[in-house]
Scaffold this motif. Structure first.
Motif, PDB file in Angstrom:
ATOM      1  N   GLY A 167      19.928   4.310  -1.554  1.00  0.00           N
ATOM      2  CA  GLY A 167      20.476   4.781  -0.293  1.00  0.00           C
ATOM      3  C   GLY A 167      21.866   4.266   0.016  1.00  0.00           C
ATOM      4  N   ILE A 168      22.314   4.673   1.192  1.00  0.00           N
ATOM      5  CA  ILE A 168      23.636   4.307   1.709  1.00  0.00           C
ATOM      6  C   ILE A 168      23.461   3.205   2.739  1.00  0.00           C
ATOM      7  CG2 ILE A 168      25.598   5.114   3.085  1.00  0.00           C
ATOM      8  CD1 ILE A 168      25.525   6.315   0.251  1.00  0.00           C
ATOM      9  N   ALA A 169      24.239   2.151   2.619  1.00  0.00           N
ATOM     10  CA  ALA A 169      24.217   1.082   3.612  1.00  0.00           C
ATOM     11  C   ALA A 169      25.648   0.626   3.871  1.00  0.00           C
ATOM     12  CB  ALA A 169      23.358  -0.084   3.140  1.00  0.00           C
ATOM     13  N   ASN A 170      26.167   0.978   5.024  1.00  0.00           N
ATOM     14  CA  ASN A 170      27.517   0.571   5.401  1.00  0.00           C
ATOM     15  C   ASN A 170      27.437  -0.717   6.209  1.00  0.00           C
ATOM     16  OD1 ASN A 170      29.970   2.616   4.949  1.00  0.00           O
ATOM     17  ND2 ASN A 170      28.036   3.752   4.989  1.00  0.00           N
ATOM     18  N   THR A 171      27.738  -1.823   5.567  1.00  0.00           N
ATOM     19  CA  THR A 171      27.613  -3.137   6.209  1.00  0.00           C
ATOM     20  C   THR A 171      28.936  -3.668   6.750  1.00  0.00           C
ATOM     21  OG1 THR A 171      27.940  -4.284   4.103  1.00  0.00           O
ATOM     22  CG2 THR A 171      25.667  -3.730   4.705  1.00  0.00           C
ATOM     23  N   GLY A 172      30.013  -2.935   6.577  1.00  0.00           N
ATOM     24  CA  GLY A 172      31.344  -3.450   6.888  1.00  0.00           C
ATOM     25  C   GLY A 172      31.647  -3.657   8.356  1.00  0.00           C
ATOM     26  N   PHE A 173      30.875  -3.023   9.258  1.00  0.00           N
ATOM     27  CA  PHE A 173      31.201  -3.122  10.679  1.00  0.00           C
ATOM     28  C   PHE A 173      30.256  -4.047  11.447  1.00  0.00           C
ATOM     29  CE2 PHE A 173      33.152   0.931   9.423  1.00  0.00           C
ATOM     30  CZ  PHE A 173      34.456   0.677   9.838  1.00  0.00           C
TER      31      PHE A 173
END
Length: 273
Positions: A167-173
């Motif tokens: 999956g997709i996991a955007n942890t940058g924010f």
């Protein structure tokens, strides 16, 4: 529900890509790329020119709609506040994946959603490189529309065991401590990644190539079309607290999974923020 001319909207996204975006791909001159808020948040001449063209076409096609474009909001942040109360609004990301576009990577898209009385009723994600559209309307499913006119129904796939999920996991924010915790938790899934392009992340999710997607920063041009598309592809979407994601939300995170049971498993075992 408001009438939406999906074919006309699809055509204008293609026109913007052919006229303003593709001629500039791998052809940006000095000064054509500028930093907005930080080094990874960019805008190019192509973004601005494409948004101007789309706005002009929307004014002809849907003159009663409030136009909310990513670049317009960058210039006038107060514009975003009009979304919650608008009778009809069109929300546009002229180039989603600007970082990729500016780097010469062919992974970017044009996104548009239609909001009627605080509810997303239609979404389009156009891929200029593949010249095809992912299109959804509330209650009508999600469809991949090819340049030859053929259409394929898009459906999310059932999730496997947690250890095999992709999956997709955007942890940058997230803040640093939360990010550390999430990155440790994400070791439990098979693969997690970010394309730096929500347009293609949502398309891959809705076509059954991914099992989940997680975002923290919720700008409407990035997520309205894709969330409706995922729901119309059979998926389950909610903010981290379990509440529905609505067009005016910009915080609270977003998690999308094939079903509520998988959503709860991911929330409890991975995304405990």
């Amino acid at each position: 529900m408001a009438n939406v001319d999906i074919a006309a909207l699809a055509n204008l996204l293609q026109e913007a890509a052919v006229t303003e975006i593709l001629p500039r791909f791998r052809n940006l001159g000095e000064g054509d790329v500028r930093v907005k808020t930080e080094a990874i948040d960019l805008v190019t001449e192509a973004d601005e020119a494409a948004e101007r063209l789309i706005k002009a076409r929307i004014e002809e096609l849907m003159p009663e709609a409030v136009f909310i474009g990513e670049e317009a909001v960058a210039s006038d942040p107060a514009l975003l506040g009009k979304l919650a109360d608008a009778e009809l609004a069109v929300v546009v990301d002229p180039i989603d994946g600007t970082f990729n576009f500016a780097a010469g990577l062919p992974l970017f898209g044009v996104m548009l959603s239609v909001v009627h009385k605080g509810e997303t009723i239609a979404g389009l994600i156009y891929d200029p490189m593949g010249n095809d559209w992912a299109i959804t309307e509330k209650g009508s499913g999600s469809w991949l529309c090819k340049p030859d006119g053929n259409q394929e129904k898009m459906e999310m796939v059932p999730a496997p065991a947690l250890s095999q999920m992709v999956g997709i996991a955007n942890t940058g924010f997230f803040d640093l401590e939360t990010r550390r915790k999430l990155l440790v938790n994400l070791a439990e899934v098979r693969i997690f990644t970010s394309y730096r392009c929500a347009a293609h992340e949502y398309r891959a999710l809705c076509q059954g190539h991914l099992h989940f997607a997680m975002y923290n920063k919720l700008m409407p041009w990035d997520h309205l079309a894709g969330t409706l598309m995922a729901q119309e592809s059979g998926g389950y979407a909610a903010r981290f607290d379990g509440s529905p994601y609505l067009p005016h939300h910009t915080t609270g995170g977003l998690l999308i999974a094939p079903d509520e049971e998988t959503w709860l498993e991911l929330k409890q075992k991975i995304f405990t923020v």
